[in-house]
Design an enzyme around this catalytic site. Sequence first.
Site, mmCIF file in Angstrom:
data_model
loop_
_atom_site.group_PDB
_atom_site.id
_atom_site.type_symbol
_atom_site.label_atom_id
_atom_site.label_comp_id
_atom_site.label_asym_id
_atom_site.label_seq_id
_atom_site.Cartn_x
_atom_site.Cartn_y
_atom_site.Cartn_z
ATOM 1 N N ARG A 261 79.219 29.876 -3.279
ATOM 2 C CA ARG A 261 78.289 30.619 -4.118
ATOM 3 C C ARG A 261 78.934 31.915 -4.601
ATOM 4 N NH1 ARG A 261 72.504 29.672 -0.934
ATOM 5 N NH2 ARG A 261 72.770 27.406 -0.706
ATOM 6 N N ARG A 276 75.957 36.913 3.861
ATOM 7 C CA ARG A 276 76.038 36.557 2.438
ATOM 8 C C ARG A 276 77.504 36.365 2.056
ATOM 9 N NH1 ARG A 276 71.843 36.922 -0.915
ATOM 10 N NH2 ARG A 276 70.754 38.288 0.541
ATOM 11 N N GLU A 348 66.596 35.224 6.963
ATOM 12 C CA GLU A 348 66.510 33.800 6.629
ATOM 13 C C GLU A 348 67.694 33.027 7.208
ATOM 14 O OE1 GLU A 348 67.243 30.881 2.854
ATOM 15 O OE2 GLU A 348 66.672 32.956 2.420
ATOM 16 N N SER A 351 65.682 27.277 4.711
ATOM 17 C CA SER A 351 64.584 27.085 3.764
ATOM 18 C C SER A 351 64.311 25.596 3.672
ATOM 19 C CB SER A 351 64.943 27.617 2.374
ATOM 20 O OG SER A 351 64.779 29.003 2.296
ATOM 21 N N ARG A 389 75.156 31.937 9.620
ATOM 22 C CA ARG A 389 74.058 32.804 10.047
ATOM 23 C C ARG A 389 73.640 32.493 11.483
ATOM 24 N NH1 ARG A 389 70.221 34.333 4.878
ATOM 25 N NH2 ARG A 389 71.929 34.801 3.443
#
Length: 429
Positions: A261, A276, A348, A351, A389
Amino acid sequence: MLDIKRIRNNPAEAKEKLATRAVAPEQIDDVLALDEQRRELLQQTEQLKAERNQASDQISIAKRNHENADEAIAQMREVGSRIKALDNKLDDVLTEFNDKMSRLPNFPHDTDPIGPDENYSREERKIGTLPHFDFQPKAHWEIGEDLGILDFERAGKVSGARFVYYMGMGAKLERAIYNFMLDQHAEEGYEEVIPPYMVNSASMYGTGQFPKFKEDVYQLQDEDLTLIPTAEVPLTNYYRDEVLPVAKLPVYLTALTPSFRSEAGSAGRDTRGLIRMHQFNKVEMVKYVKPENSYDELEKMTANAENILQKLGLAYHVITLATGDMSFTAAETHDLEVWIPHQETYREISSCSNCEDFQARRAQIRYRDEDGKVHLVHTLNGSGLAVGRTVAAILENYQNADGSVTIPEALVPYMHGITKITKENAHAK
């Protein structure tokens, strides 16, 4: 993609629902105007084609009867020219119509909390006990760097910001985590897949990343290939342009892949650590299901992700995202946020989303029911979990005063019996 018939039949509903997702009413009006123009052009074209066919029949009759067909031939040529002009106009209208339709997000489910951002999301439950430390807890990047198992500095030299080297026990811990996740999901009925890590534009369109989010990905120059932002893309496109027998549903797939990403627009956010990254591993879950079962399947998928956190002994909470905070393709999303002690907040880590038939319409993924009728499937996707994470959460929640990190019991077999990472064993051969 949304169903234009639903928008056409109830534009007020479309405007009301999409207003909660920052879509202006004028965007719906534009789509409807193009839809009307498209249908008018199609009707005109069909009428002219009927005239052309009639003229062709007249020419055939005239030739059989050895009569003069010049007038009919001229008429057919004139009609053909008009058809060509209309087809060109129709192509332009279709291109604009499809572009505008492809940029409209999914309709939110009626039970979703309404609001523009995460502040309006609804907490569903809290699970686990927050850790208590009799010392000042460190950030995961400090722990990893002190142990020598995370090297951000050399990754920056080699690749740039937002990359990392996992070294020694850090690499072993990451591998233990994703192997544990894959085994858990296999027990829950998911079929393990190793998919391609590069996909074509049709695949990115099918799952909704293209055309709206091209700036968020890495594309290969001069080739129609994109590095996947998540395994959702190759897994969901597996059955693109296919019709499945109803007996095959539901389909559960899981995969470990890297995710790539660009993190466009995230400057200044989570610049340190594993939260991130431009490249990170993630275990993904994807489902193809019958429409009437999709919300039950969403709860099951959420439970599958929760199971990982519970077995790792990590405190977390589950929230249902507000309409303005959901992904482009989702009709409803449950986020799992794990406790990060250094930040004293939940972050987070998964999801889980029900996209209903939004992706299936774009990718034309269908099934044939018992009566032979063809329907769009509903697709779901969820992280089970984001591995980096999870590493961050374990380092922070299981840190000790001496700088070592205790291994969660569920991971000990995957760490070959190692119960603690210390400076002494961090690079054991």
